[in-house]
Scaffold this active site. Sequence first.
Site, PDB file in Angstrom:
ATOM      1  N   LYS A   1      40.253  44.748  35.052  1.00 29.74           N
ATOM      2  CA  LYS A   1      40.336  43.774  36.144  1.00 29.74           C
ATOM      3  C   LYS A   1      40.672  44.527  37.418  1.00 29.74           C
ATOM      4  O   LYS A   1      41.692  45.200  37.510  1.00 29.74           O
ATOM      5  CB  LYS A   1      41.405  42.732  35.849  1.00 29.74           C
ATOM      6  CG  LYS A   1      41.601  41.760  37.003  1.00 29.74           C
ATOM      7  CD  LYS A   1      42.456  40.587  36.645  1.00 29.74           C
ATOM      8  CE  LYS A   1      42.652  39.694  37.853  1.00 29.74           C
ATOM      9  NZ  LYS A   1      43.475  38.521  37.540  1.00 29.74           N
TER      10      LYS A   1
ATOM     11  N   ARG B   1      41.973  31.913  44.818  1.00 33.58           N
ATOM     12  CA  ARG B   1      43.357  31.780  45.307  1.00 33.58           C
ATOM     13  C   ARG B   1      43.482  30.570  46.231  1.00 33.58           C
ATOM     14  O   ARG B   1      44.541  29.953  46.291  1.00 33.58           O
ATOM     15  CB  ARG B   1      43.807  33.077  45.988  1.00 33.58           C
ATOM     16  CG  ARG B   1      43.906  34.234  44.981  1.00 33.58           C
ATOM     17  CD  ARG B   1      44.310  35.556  45.626  1.00 33.58           C
ATOM     18  NE  ARG B   1      44.157  36.670  44.701  1.00 33.58           N
ATOM     19  CZ  ARG B   1      44.241  37.946  45.057  1.00 33.58           C
ATOM     20  NH1 ARG B   1      44.494  38.280  46.308  1.00 33.58           N
ATOM     21  NH2 ARG B   1      44.094  38.900  44.148  1.00 33.58           N
TER      22      ARG B   1
ATOM     23  N   LYS C   1      47.721  43.316  45.087  1.00 33.52           N
ATOM     24  CA  LYS C   1      47.891  43.472  43.644  1.00 33.52           C
ATOM     25  C   LYS C   1      47.484  44.866  43.153  1.00 33.52           C
ATOM     26  O   LYS C   1      47.189  45.066  41.984  1.00 33.52           O
ATOM     27  CB  LYS C   1      47.101  42.366  42.926  1.00 33.52           C
ATOM     28  CG  LYS C   1      47.563  40.948  43.302  1.00 33.52           C
ATOM     29  CD  LYS C   1      46.982  39.875  42.376  1.00 33.52           C
ATOM     30  CE  LYS C   1      47.560  38.488  42.708  1.00 33.52           C
ATOM     31  NZ  LYS C   1      47.115  37.449  41.753  1.00 33.52           N
TER      32      LYS C   1
ATOM     33  N   GLU D   1      41.853  51.457  29.687  1.00 31.61           N
ATOM     34  CA  GLU D   1      42.340  50.083  29.512  1.00 31.61           C
ATOM     35  C   GLU D   1      41.689  49.430  28.285  1.00 31.61           C
ATOM     36  O   GLU D   1      42.354  48.772  27.482  1.00 31.61           O
ATOM     37  CB  GLU D   1      42.019  49.246  30.762  1.00 31.61           C
ATOM     38  CG  GLU D   1      42.821  49.618  31.998  1.00 31.61           C
ATOM     39  CD  GLU D   1      44.252  49.076  31.967  1.00 31.61           C
ATOM     40  OE1 GLU D   1      44.632  48.416  30.985  1.00 31.61           O
ATOM     41  OE2 GLU D   1      44.994  49.322  32.941  1.00 31.61           O
TER      42      GLU D   1
ATOM     43  N   LYS E   1      36.065  42.250  35.134  1.00 35.51           N
ATOM     44  CA  LYS E   1      36.168  41.280  36.213  1.00 35.51           C
ATOM     45  C   LYS E   1      36.401  41.990  37.535  1.00 35.51           C
ATOM     46  O   LYS E   1      37.272  42.853  37.580  1.00 35.51           O
ATOM     47  CB  LYS E   1      37.347  40.352  35.912  1.00 35.51           C
ATOM     48  CG  LYS E   1      37.680  39.388  37.007  1.00 35.51           C
ATOM     49  CD  LYS E   1      38.874  38.582  36.613  1.00 35.51           C
ATOM     50  CE  LYS E   1      39.250  37.692  37.745  1.00 35.51           C
ATOM     51  NZ  LYS E   1      40.431  36.923  37.450  1.00 35.51           N
TER      52      LYS E   1
ATOM     53  N   SER F   1      34.992  33.805  41.619  1.00 28.02           N
ATOM     54  CA  SER F   1      34.867  32.804  42.680  1.00 28.02           C
ATOM     55  C   SER F   1      34.101  33.298  43.907  1.00 28.02           C
ATOM     56  O   SER F   1      33.258  32.579  44.448  1.00 28.02           O
ATOM     57  CB  SER F   1      36.254  32.323  43.091  1.00 28.02           C
ATOM     58  OG  SER F   1      37.070  33.409  43.504  1.00 28.02           O
TER      59      SER F   1
ATOM     60  N   TYR G   1      31.356  29.899  37.310  1.00 25.38           N
ATOM     61  CA  TYR G   1      31.423  28.577  37.933  1.00 25.38           C
ATOM     62  C   TYR G   1      30.039  27.934  37.988  1.00 25.38           C
ATOM     63  O   TYR G   1      29.912  26.752  38.270  1.00 25.38           O
ATOM     64  CB  TYR G   1      32.024  28.705  39.342  1.00 25.38           C
ATOM     65  CG  TYR G   1      33.417  29.312  39.295  1.00 25.38           C
ATOM     66  CD1 TYR G   1      34.520  28.531  38.955  1.00 25.38           C
ATOM     67  CD2 TYR G   1      33.616  30.676  39.514  1.00 25.38           C
ATOM     68  CE1 TYR G   1      35.784  29.094  38.860  1.00 25.38           C
ATOM     69  CE2 TYR G   1      34.874  31.243  39.418  1.00 25.38           C
ATOM     70  CZ  TYR G   1      35.955  30.446  39.090  1.00 25.38           C
ATOM     71  OH  TYR G   1      37.198  31.009  38.984  1.00 25.38           O
TER      72      TYR G   1
HETATM   73  C1  PBG Z   1      45.161  35.555  38.367  1.00 27.28           C
HETATM   74  C2  PBG Z   1      43.689  35.355  38.268  1.00 27.28           C
HETATM   75  C3  PBG Z   1      42.807  35.549  39.329  1.00 27.28           C
HETATM   76  C4  PBG Z   1      41.550  35.161  38.870  1.00 27.28           C
HETATM   77  C5  PBG Z   1      41.688  34.757  37.548  1.00 27.28           C
HETATM   78  N1  PBG Z   1      43.024  34.902  37.177  1.00 27.28           N
HETATM   79  C6  PBG Z   1      43.058  35.977  40.716  1.00 27.28           C
HETATM   80  C7  PBG Z   1      43.874  37.151  40.974  1.00 27.28           C
HETATM   81  O1  PBG Z   1      44.028  38.045  40.157  1.00 27.28           O
HETATM   82  O2  PBG Z   1      44.431  37.190  42.070  1.00 27.28           O
HETATM   83  C8  PBG Z   1      40.331  35.181  39.727  1.00 27.28           C
HETATM   84  C9  PBG Z   1      39.179  34.382  39.286  1.00 27.28           C
HETATM   85  C10 PBG Z   1      38.166  34.146  40.323  1.00 27.28           C
HETATM   86  O3  PBG Z   1      38.191  34.700  41.430  1.00 27.28           O
HETATM   87  O4  PBG Z   1      37.244  33.369  40.029  1.00 27.28           O
HETATM   88  N2  PBG Z   1      45.870  36.013  37.308  1.00 27.28           N
END
Ligand code: PBG
Length: 323
Positions: free
Chosen positions: A194, A204, A216, A232, A247, A273, A312
């Site tokens: 990720k 968010r 992050k 990982e 991701k 997203s 989505y």
């Molecule tokens: C947070 C989380 C995130 C997403 C899924 N779980 C955002 C982040 O890590 O800040 C993002 C999913 C998306 O953008 O569709 N644990």
Amino acid sequence: MLQRPRRNRKSEVIRQMVQETHISAANMIFPLFIVDGVNKKTEVASMPGIYRYSIDNLLREVEACAKLGLMSFDLFPNIEESLKDKLATESHREEGLYLRAIREVKKNFPEVCIVTDVAMDPYSSDGHDGLVENGEILNDETLEILGKMALAQAQAGADIIAPSDMMDGRVGYIRNVLDDHKFTNVSIMSYSAKYASAFYGPFRDALESAPKFGDKKTYQMNPANQREALIEANLDEIEGADFLMVKPALAYLDVIKLLKDNTELPVAAYNVSGEYAMIKAAAQRGWLNEERSTVEVLTSIRRAGATAILSYHSKEVLEKGWI
Ligand code: PBG
């Protein structure tokens, strides 16, 4: 010319005969946003066509999707600011919104697959995925909270637990907690690779979960790194993951392929997203053909090696008969 590759493209029937990659409802997981209240359905401004549902409407949405053959859902809660705290206590409160939603969906639709998100950010007053002390994200102290969250979700009926927090050792820790409580059949889909991505912005917005300070980058991966994804993935495999996730998806097709070629577990990819928002925004302006660009993106993620796709677009592509 002995070889004329165009012969295999000469008609729709032949093109379909030699098509290597397919997308189907069986491979799709639909993320759904939940909000407290009754009869609520509010659109996420940066994600046209995607809504936050109160539990009653969530049940209607799950039913509508199931009719289309879309049977897997990843749930995310929008938690009221007043319920957030440093320890993300709301994440394992039995009467909290998220756990209630899981129970209700599984009670009404026992046959659907519910994927649950394990990370502190939706419930954290700091907006981070881990416990914050003096501006730092603590790893091992966070594991304890993630363990409680995962256990509560399993008790509520989750089929697959998906830790999205990127703390070290969390897959093994959660596996132990689940097994100690006899949830040996609850699966883990680990967000293995990720990345600290700009493409999570609209998500968010949906959850109102943006970090209150900093970014992050001390836990999510550097977008420039590929080999690190293998570290990982290998750890998650050893620690007991059932699925490895990459991701985002579209900007990381090479990483999907890398995991596919180097590990044995099914690889999932999260078409996030921001990737969704890009297509929607361009389509709204008439700059892209929405059907063709959407199907092309999903196909490319499968072609790279993803078995399951969280997207989505999942409902729309089935509803409109695009796949
Ligand atoms: C947070 C989380 C995130 C997403 C899924 N779980 C955002 C982040 O890590 O800040 C993002 C999913 C998306 O953008 O569709 N644990």
